[in-house]
Scaffold this active site. Sequence first.
Site, PDB file in Angstrom:
ATOM      1  N   ALA A   1       0.865  -1.177   0.000  1.00 39.38           N
ATOM      2  CA  ALA A   1       0.000   0.000   0.000  1.00 39.38           C
ATOM      3  C   ALA A   1       0.894   1.216   0.000  1.00 39.38           C
ATOM      4  O   ALA A   1       1.857   1.266   0.744  1.00 39.38           O
ATOM      5  CB  ALA A   1      -0.909   0.001   1.226  1.00 39.38           C
ATOM      6  N   CYS A   2       0.594   2.178  -0.825  1.00 33.25           N
ATOM      7  CA  CYS A   2       1.445   3.355  -0.969  1.00 33.25           C
ATOM      8  C   CYS A   2       0.570   4.571  -1.231  1.00 33.25           C
ATOM      9  O   CYS A   2      -0.610   4.451  -1.547  1.00 33.25           O
ATOM     10  CB  CYS A   2       2.424   3.172  -2.135  1.00 33.25           C
ATOM     11  SG  CYS A   2       3.329   1.617  -2.125  1.00 33.25           S
TER      12      CYS A   2
END
Length: 351
Positions: free
Chosen positions: A27-28
């Site tokens: 997740a970014c």
Amino acid sequence: MDMKTALHSLLIASTTSFALWSPAADACTRTLWNTNHLAVLAGRSMDWAESTQPRLMILPRGMARDGGKLGPATVIKDNAARWTAKYGSVVTSAYGVGAVDGMNEKGLAMHLLFLTATDYGAREPGKQGVQAGLWGQYLLDNAATVAEALEAMQRIQPVMVEYAGFKSSLHLAIEDTSGDSALIQYVDGKPKIYHGREFRVLTNDPPYEQQLAELKKWDFSQATRETPLPGNVNPVDRFIRANYFLSTLREPQSQRQAVASILSVARNTSVPFNAPYKTPGSTYDTEYRTVADLSNRQYFFELASSPNVIRVDLDQIDFSAGAPARMLNPDNVELSGSVNQQFQPLAKAPF
């Protein structure tokens, strides 16, 4: 089998299927600040369940690449893209087999993020295949602007690669020195492109249209410190929070202030160590943050476990064809400020 073991098995056995990223661990957040009058800057956080073994790499012009390769393995057998880099770049690699973030000497930057819904579609024989871990590198090598990158996209098709159930389910954000931006997602087998300066924030799931629908539920026009704000680390909360804090940034008075401002948003949307993920006990901490200052051709990197900000000055790099590829391990508490002279030449670039 964990990701390191899977990668090791691939490199030893040279199998033809592999996944660069795990759908249970990525997740970014990418934020683009193109509304100030001083510089165009993009901030990014990389969140992962373990170390991606990030390395900063200087890649000169003239390098030959094979979009069908992942390490020594051939993962695309038919009509794989092969090209020679037109532009030099500075990138952050993952596991030594692909670039997930970076910018080129012309000021085009790219950021690969995870999207569960990714579906690149059936293989199109008329388009050259690029394994998804080299998708962003292909654009940095061949385009100087977002418009040129989107034109180059017409010639290729990202290809999903898999190993032991792990898939390279990725979407892409790009931006250039003019502040132009594009987000590219493949959902239901078709590319969906959001092109325009207004597309400044990208996280992960759900697909972008649904993220925008969630954002419309919030009104921050008269916001104060009492205004409720989603504060967890899921992608929707981070998307809303990034949009909010990006909109509150003041006009910077210096480049230092501008970089600090966009980095503050990246920090706010980062995942603290040991924050719960989808199931109790699972985590996906922020491993590092980057800032690409496209106007001043500088690339900043901050490793979360060694929080010194380091800088690469692209205008001071020899990107000429024939110059050696170079690499720097940022996991060094002694590194701070400009690190151009700390890179070490490579006998052979890993991709």
